[in-house]
Design an enzyme around this catalytic site. Structure first.
Site, short mmCIF file in Angstrom:
data_model
loop_
_atom_site.label_atom_id
_atom_site.label_comp_id
_atom_site.label_asym_id
_atom_site.label_seq_id
_atom_site.Cartn_x
_atom_site.Cartn_y
_atom_site.Cartn_z
N SER A 54 0.81 -1.21 0.00
CA SER A 54 0.00 0.00 0.00
C SER A 54 0.85 1.27 0.00
O SER A 54 1.61 1.51 -0.92
CB SER A 54 -0.95 -0.05 1.19
OG SER A 54 -1.86 1.02 1.12
N HIS A 55 0.74 2.04 1.06
CA HIS A 55 1.38 3.35 1.14
C HIS A 55 2.78 3.29 1.74
O HIS A 55 3.43 4.31 1.89
CB HIS A 55 0.50 4.25 2.00
CG HIS A 55 0.11 3.57 3.27
ND1 HIS A 55 -0.83 2.57 3.30
CD2 HIS A 55 0.57 3.69 4.52
CE1 HIS A 55 -0.95 2.12 4.54
NE2 HIS A 55 -0.11 2.77 5.30
N ASP B 181 -2.43 6.49 -3.39
CA ASP B 181 -1.27 5.89 -2.72
C ASP B 181 -0.61 4.81 -3.60
O ASP B 181 -0.94 4.65 -4.77
CB ASP B 181 -1.69 5.30 -1.37
CG ASP B 181 -2.54 4.06 -1.51
OD1 ASP B 181 -3.29 3.98 -2.50
OD2 ASP B 181 -2.47 3.17 -0.66
N ASP C 199 -0.84 1.61 -4.03
CA ASP C 199 -1.62 0.60 -4.75
C ASP C 199 -2.97 1.15 -5.23
O ASP C 199 -3.81 0.38 -5.69
CB ASP C 199 -1.83 -0.64 -3.89
CG ASP C 199 -2.60 -0.35 -2.63
OD1 ASP C 199 -2.52 0.80 -2.13
OD2 ASP C 199 -3.29 -1.25 -2.12
N ASP D 246 -5.62 2.57 -3.70
CA ASP D 246 -6.91 2.47 -3.02
C ASP D 246 -7.21 3.67 -2.12
O ASP D 246 -8.34 3.86 -1.69
CB ASP D 246 -7.06 1.14 -2.25
CG ASP D 246 -5.97 0.93 -1.23
OD1 ASP D 246 -5.06 1.78 -1.11
OD2 ASP D 246 -6.02 -0.13 -0.54
N ARG D 247 -6.20 4.49 -1.83
CA ARG D 247 -6.44 5.66 -0.98
C ARG D 247 -6.63 6.92 -1.81
O ARG D 247 -6.20 6.96 -2.96
CB ARG D 247 -5.26 5.90 -0.05
CG ARG D 247 -5.09 4.82 0.96
CD ARG D 247 -4.02 5.19 1.97
NE ARG D 247 -4.01 4.17 3.01
CZ ARG D 247 -3.47 4.30 4.20
NH1 ARG D 247 -2.85 5.43 4.50
NH2 ARG D 247 -3.53 3.33 5.08
N LYS E 104 -11.34 -0.30 -1.11
CA LYS E 104 -11.48 1.14 -1.24
C LYS E 104 -10.84 1.55 -2.56
O LYS E 104 -10.05 0.79 -3.12
CB LYS E 104 -10.85 1.86 -0.06
CG LYS E 104 -9.40 1.58 0.16
CD LYS E 104 -8.97 2.16 1.50
CE LYS E 104 -7.56 1.74 1.82
NZ LYS E 104 -7.42 1.21 3.17
C1 G1P Z 1 -4.18 1.50 8.15
C2 G1P Z 1 -5.40 2.37 8.31
C3 G1P Z 1 -6.64 1.56 8.01
C4 G1P Z 1 -6.53 0.95 6.61
C5 G1P Z 1 -5.24 0.16 6.51
C6 G1P Z 1 -5.02 -0.38 5.10
O1 G1P Z 1 -4.23 0.43 9.06
O2 G1P Z 1 -5.47 2.92 9.60
O3 G1P Z 1 -7.77 2.38 8.12
O4 G1P Z 1 -7.62 0.12 6.36
O5 G1P Z 1 -4.13 0.98 6.84
O6 G1P Z 1 -4.91 0.65 4.16
P1 G1P Z 1 -3.44 0.44 10.46
O7 G1P Z 1 -1.99 0.71 10.14
O8 G1P Z 1 -4.01 1.58 11.24
O9 G1P Z 1 -3.71 -0.89 11.06
ZN ZN Z 2 -3.29 1.34 -0.29
#
Ligand code: G1P
Ligand code: ZN
Length: 543
Positions: free
Chosen positions: A113-114, A277, A279, A281-282, A376
């Site tokens: 992801s990010h 982000d 991947d 999804d954000r 998302k």
């Molecule tokens: C974080 C975000 C959560 C999101 C997840 C995946 O998780 O807070 O809302 O679904 O990334 O993108 P966390 O690191 O808080 O467990």
């Molecule tokens: Zn992501």
């Protein structure tokens, strides 16, 4: 071509977190590490022989190597077909879209992801089930349980598959189809939003800037925003996906997407800005010199949903994660539809959408989506906003301010303390737990504590229970402080403190969130003994 059975030993750290298994690249590069996890997925999902699978990732470092390994293992494990995004690329929402459209036996998404990428950065892998959504906890638990027992895995001895040319080839008995990673997704977007109206808006001189942050959405945004909707070339910045995201941190928030923020707050700023982000999804939404909080964004999309053709029949319901502000709840109440409060993580929304209980869902962590897929979806949120802007012909800031006038403002902020020693973070959470009974009824300045608990959730569809989902301190006026430890980090612990106060008074709506929340921020530090236990003076990231 020969199927090889390889003896292996379990690794003891393959427990999927909030969104799949995430580790540093060198961890995944250890002999058998990825293979063990992939075999654990295949063993636990027990796909019928000949089943089809979707495979793709966000293009980060190790993506291509992992795709080759997974393809050879899929062939050795009896899959009949794998649909792979060209170049090994599929954004997370696009993967969800492809799984649903082609009705495959789920898919494997490679992404952290990010989180930053590169040889020393993060890598990740997760399995999404047949509805296109992240595997529910019972599946991830089964995968983890299997990973602790695994003794062998199966892999085809075969040359690498050419990933860059669209078309069909064979890997042993299995078909590999390289697909255009954008086409199915772009088609779905065109079916949901009024592309004609958005095209007219962009032709009228309305200027946008989308920051792909050198991550997966570059090709998607270029095709949809620039090619199909006519935004001038260059409207998409940092559009080239890079294995290390240009050494950036591909997280669309005010801290990490500062390049975009500077443009939107600078001279001659565009009318609308957005970022996605690693991947895809954000999303982060910006107006001219104006930041839309993700919690407000969800509420505003819900309140204006019928302006988009795909949602003109109205919404079945809304869901938000527990730490997300209650702004969406107010819209749900006004629309007389249900609003669900789930634990953090997208996987909890899937059941609600499958049962048609909700249409829109969102998280404060820059995640918004709907039942069009089961993830998302960053670009989807951007297109939804553009559709609303095209229909209402008002600046984004005015839309938000009018929303606050109508519903009141849920002033909101999240403070992250990243890279804490795990012991310190755990002791802080333990201290909060130990304080529960004494806190109830206590007065802190203008705030009185109504109750505190550790959030747990019973899924209304399958009855499954998830406990320990975050400490809530709820005040009598509805204000809240929530403490949670991140489940996606790979280094030390990250403490997240979520702060929310409801402000009905229009005269105070102009206040900056940090100013409006100053008292709650102070209370959060006091109750948690934050400074003493972590040695930190201020958060790493404020959103
Ligand atoms: C974080 C975000 C959560 C999101 C997840 C995946 O998780 O807070 O809302 O679904 O990334 O993108 P966390 O690191 O808080 O467990
Ligand atoms: Zn992501």
């Amino acid at each position: 071509m020969m199927i090889r059975t390889v003896s292996t030993q379990p690794f003891n750290d393959q427990k999927p977190g909030t969104s799949g298994l995430r580790k540093r690249v060198p961890v995944f590069q250890q002999p058998h590490y990825l293979e063990n996890f992939v075999q654990s997925i295949f063993d636990s999902i027990a796909a019928p022989r000949g089943a089809a699978l979707v495979l793709g990732g966000d293009g980060r470092y190790y993506n291509r190597e992992a795709i080759q390994i997974i393809l050879k293992m899929a062939a050795a494990n009896g899959f009949g077909k794998v649909l792979v995004g060209q170049g090994g690329i599929l954004s997370t929402p696009a993967a969800s879209c492809v799984i649903r459209k082609h009705q495959t036996f789920g898919g494997i998404i490679l992404s952290a992801s990010h989180n930053p990428g590169g040889p020393e950065g993060d890598f990740g892998i997760k399995y999404n089930v047949t509805n296109g959504g992240p595997a529910p906890e019972k599946v991830t638990e089964a995968i983890y349980a299997r990973s602790k027992q695994i003794a062998e895995y199966f892999i085809l001895d075969a040359p690498d598959v050419a990933l860059d040319k669209i078309g069909v080839s064979k890997l042993g008995d299995m078909q590999v189809e390289i697909i255009d990673p954008v086409a199915d997704y772009a088609g779905l977007m065109a079916s949901l939003f009024d592309f004609g109206a958005i095209r007219n808006l962009l032709a009228s001189g309305f200027r946008i800037k989308f920051d792909a942050m050198h991550a997966v959405t570059g090709p998607y945004a270029r095709e949809i925003l620039e090619q199909q909707l006519g935004a001038p070339a260059g409207s998409v910045m940092n559009a080239e996906p890079l294995p290390d995201f240009g050494k950036g941190h591909p997280d669309p928030n005010l801290t990490y997407a500062h390049e975009l923020v500077e443009i939107l707050y600078g001279d001659n700023a565009p009318d609308f800005g957005a970022a996605s982000d690693g991947d895809g999804d954000r999303n982060m939404i910006l107006g001219k010199k104006f930041f839309v909080t993700p919690s407000d964004s969800l509420a505003i999309l819900a309140a204006n949903a019928t302006l988009a053709p795909g949602y003109k029949a109205g919404l079945a319901g809304i869901a938000r994660s527990m730490p997300t502000s209650a702004a969406a709840d107010r819209v749900a109440q006004a629309l007389d539809i249900p609003c669900f409060e789930t634990p953090t993580g997208w996987k909890f929304f899937g059941n609600l959408m499958d049962a048609d209980k909700v249409t829109l869902c969102g998280e404060e962590s820059f995640g918004t989506g709907s039942n069009h897929v089961r993830e998302k979806d960053g670009l989807w949120a951007v297109l939804f906003w553009l559709n609303i802007l095209a229909a209402r012909k008002q600046p984004a800031e005015n839309i938000v301010r009018e929303h606050w006038v109508k519903f009141g403002r849920n002033v909101y902020s999240r403070h992250d303390y990243e890279g804490l020693p795990t012991d310190a973070a755990n002791s802080l959470m333990q201290h909060l737990h130990d304080s529960f009974s004494g806190l109830r009824g206590q007065q802190f300045g203008q705030y009185e504590i109504q109750f505190c608990d550790d959030f747990s959730y019973t899924d209304p569809v399958d009855g499954s229970v998830s406990t320990g989902q975050g400490v809530r301190i709820i005040f009598t006026d509805g204000s809240r402080i929530v403490f949670r430890l991140s489940g996606t980090g790979t280094e030390g612990a990250t403490l997240r403190i979520y702060l929310e106060a409801y402000e009905p008074d229009i005269a105070k709506h102009h206040l900056d969130a940090q100013t409006a929340l100053a008292e709650l921020i102070r209370i959060a530090e006091e109750i948690s003994q934050l400074r003493k236990r972590t040695g930190r003076e201020k958060p790493t990231v404020i959103t």
